[in-house]
Design a protein around this motif. Structure first.
Motif, mmCIF file in Angstrom:
data_model
loop_
_atom_site.group_PDB
_atom_site.id
_atom_site.type_symbol
_atom_site.label_atom_id
_atom_site.label_comp_id
_atom_site.label_asym_id
_atom_site.label_seq_id
_atom_site.Cartn_x
_atom_site.Cartn_y
_atom_site.Cartn_z
ATOM 1 N N ILE A 113 14.095 4.772 -0.897
ATOM 2 C CA ILE A 113 13.116 5.124 0.128
ATOM 3 C C ILE A 113 12.647 3.847 0.810
ATOM 4 C CG2 ILE A 113 10.846 6.136 0.576
ATOM 5 C CD1 ILE A 113 11.290 7.897 -1.915
ATOM 6 N N ASN A 114 12.711 3.830 2.129
ATOM 7 C CA ASN A 114 12.254 2.698 2.923
ATOM 8 C C ASN A 114 10.746 2.822 3.123
ATOM 9 O OD1 ASN A 114 11.608 0.932 5.062
ATOM 10 N ND2 ASN A 114 13.678 1.065 5.872
ATOM 11 N N LEU A 115 9.999 1.797 2.724
ATOM 12 C CA LEU A 115 8.536 1.808 2.815
ATOM 13 C C LEU A 115 7.997 1.002 3.998
ATOM 14 C CD1 LEU A 115 7.814 1.260 -0.975
ATOM 15 C CD2 LEU A 115 7.670 3.413 0.292
ATOM 16 N N ALA A 116 8.881 0.452 4.815
ATOM 17 C CA ALA A 116 8.472 -0.399 5.939
ATOM 18 C C ALA A 116 8.128 0.453 7.148
ATOM 19 C CB ALA A 116 9.560 -1.400 6.268
ATOM 20 N N CYS A 117 6.950 1.058 7.102
ATOM 21 C CA CYS A 117 6.488 1.903 8.196
ATOM 22 C C CYS A 117 4.961 1.979 8.139
ATOM 23 C CB CYS A 117 7.106 3.295 8.103
ATOM 24 S SG CYS A 117 6.750 4.163 6.572
ATOM 25 N N PRO A 118 4.326 2.448 9.208
ATOM 26 C CA PRO A 118 2.873 2.605 9.178
ATOM 27 C C PRO A 118 2.458 3.570 8.061
ATOM 28 C CG PRO A 118 3.702 2.827 11.421
ATOM 29 C CD PRO A 118 4.895 2.800 10.506
ATOM 30 N N SER A 119 1.273 3.370 7.523
ATOM 31 C CA SER A 119 0.827 4.201 6.397
ATOM 32 C C SER A 119 0.775 5.681 6.749
ATOM 33 C CB SER A 119 -0.529 3.722 5.879
ATOM 34 O OG SER A 119 -1.516 3.823 6.888
ATOM 35 N N GLU B 11 0.837 -1.212 0.000
ATOM 36 C CA GLU B 11 0.000 0.000 0.000
ATOM 37 C C GLU B 11 0.869 1.259 0.000
ATOM 38 O OE1 GLU B 11 -2.929 -0.084 3.126
ATOM 39 O OE2 GLU B 11 -3.643 -2.049 2.483
ATOM 40 N N ASN B 12 1.944 1.256 0.756
ATOM 41 C CA ASN B 12 2.859 2.400 0.772
ATOM 42 C C ASN B 12 3.534 2.580 -0.588
ATOM 43 O OD1 ASN B 12 2.178 2.840 3.418
ATOM 44 N ND2 ASN B 12 4.050 1.969 4.260
ATOM 45 N N TYR B 13 3.879 1.472 -1.226
ATOM 46 C CA TYR B 13 4.475 1.537 -2.560
ATOM 47 C C TYR B 13 3.476 2.113 -3.569
ATOM 48 C CZ TYR B 13 6.537 -0.030 -6.968
ATOM 49 O OH TYR B 13 7.044 -0.085 -8.244
ATOM 50 N N CYS B 14 2.237 1.665 -3.485
ATOM 51 C CA CYS B 14 1.199 2.189 -4.384
ATOM 52 C C CYS B 14 0.985 3.683 -4.152
ATOM 53 C CB CYS B 14 -0.106 1.415 -4.200
ATOM 54 S SG CYS B 14 -0.022 -0.288 -4.801
ATOM 55 N N LEU B 15 1.003 4.110 -2.900
ATOM 56 C CA LEU B 15 0.878 5.529 -2.577
ATOM 57 C C LEU B 15 2.055 6.306 -3.182
ATOM 58 C CD1 LEU B 15 -0.470 7.886 -1.041
ATOM 59 C CD2 LEU B 15 0.911 7.217 0.936
ATOM 60 N N LEU B 16 3.254 5.796 -3.024
ATOM 61 C CA LEU B 16 4.440 6.417 -3.603
ATOM 62 C C LEU B 16 4.277 6.578 -5.108
ATOM 63 C CD1 LEU B 16 7.702 7.010 -3.340
ATOM 64 C CD2 LEU B 16 7.818 4.686 -4.184
ATOM 65 N N ARG B 17 3.886 5.528 -5.790
ATOM 66 C CA ARG B 17 3.722 5.580 -7.246
ATOM 67 C C ARG B 17 2.659 6.601 -7.636
ATOM 68 N NH1 ARG B 17 6.016 2.004 -10.546
ATOM 69 N NH2 ARG B 17 4.286 2.172 -11.988
ATOM 70 N N GLU B 18 1.560 6.620 -6.917
ATOM 71 C CA GLU B 18 0.476 7.564 -7.215
ATOM 72 C C GLU B 18 0.934 9.008 -7.020
ATOM 73 O OE1 GLU B 18 -3.584 8.766 -4.978
ATOM 74 O OE2 GLU B 18 -3.379 6.642 -5.481
ATOM 75 N N MET B 19 1.597 9.278 -5.896
ATOM 76 C CA MET B 19 2.061 10.636 -5.616
ATOM 77 C C MET B 19 3.078 11.107 -6.649
ATOM 78 S SD MET B 19 2.352 10.624 -1.460
ATOM 79 C CE MET B 19 2.679 12.385 -1.305
ATOM 80 N N PHE B 20 4.011 10.250 -7.003
ATOM 81 C CA PHE B 20 5.031 10.637 -7.969
ATOM 82 C C PHE B 20 4.426 10.808 -9.354
ATOM 83 C CE2 PHE B 20 7.939 10.152 -4.685
ATOM 84 C CZ PHE B 20 9.234 10.384 -5.088
ATOM 85 N N LYS B 21 3.489 9.946 -9.723
ATOM 86 C CA LYS B 21 2.845 10.061 -11.026
ATOM 87 C C LYS B 21 2.116 11.396 -11.157
ATOM 88 C CE LYS B 21 -0.527 7.806 -14.024
ATOM 89 N NZ LYS B 21 -1.505 6.726 -14.143
ATOM 90 N N GLU B 22 1.452 11.820 -10.091
ATOM 91 C CA GLU B 22 0.697 13.074 -10.105
ATOM 92 C C GLU B 22 1.578 14.302 -9.938
ATOM 93 O OE1 GLU B 22 -2.452 12.953 -7.208
ATOM 94 O OE2 GLU B 22 -3.300 11.124 -8.059
#
Length: 98
Positions: A74-80, A3-14
């Motif tokens: 970027i480390n994605l291993a953290c709470p959302s 989910e964090n990876y998907c958020l990263l991709r979405e934010m960077f894409k936008e």
């Protein structure tokens, strides 16, 4: 982590589509291609790392540490909630460097 990876991709894409994200390969580490930043306001991944830490209080890893100065990690291993805030800071800082 996914989910964090998907958020990263979405934010960077936008927000900063000029910085490609490598596919996540069974890990909690995202690799961002920063070649479009280098040579403008910064000249190395170490300078990106330092800029984000000093100005946005978020710590990424310079790719040079792993043999490729064109990338940051970027480390994605953290709470959302932590990921959202950290990614917001990272995106804001990287946009300033474009």
């Amino acid at each position: 982590i996914w989910e964090n990876y998907c958020l990263l991709r979405e934010m960077f894409k936008e927000e900063i589509p000029s910085l490609p994200i490598a596919p996540l390969e069974g890990t909690y580490l995202a690799w961002i291609d920063c070649r479009s930043l280098l040579g403008k306001k910064v000249s190395s991944s170490e300078e990106i790392e330092e800029y984000l830490l000093n100005n946005y209080r978020v710590w990424i890893n310079a790719g040079s540490m792993y043999g490729d100065d064109n990338f940051i990690r970027i480390n994605l291993a953290c709470p959302s909630s932590v990921a959202k805030e950290g990614l917001r800071r990272i995106v804001t800082g990287l946009k300033e460097l474009l």
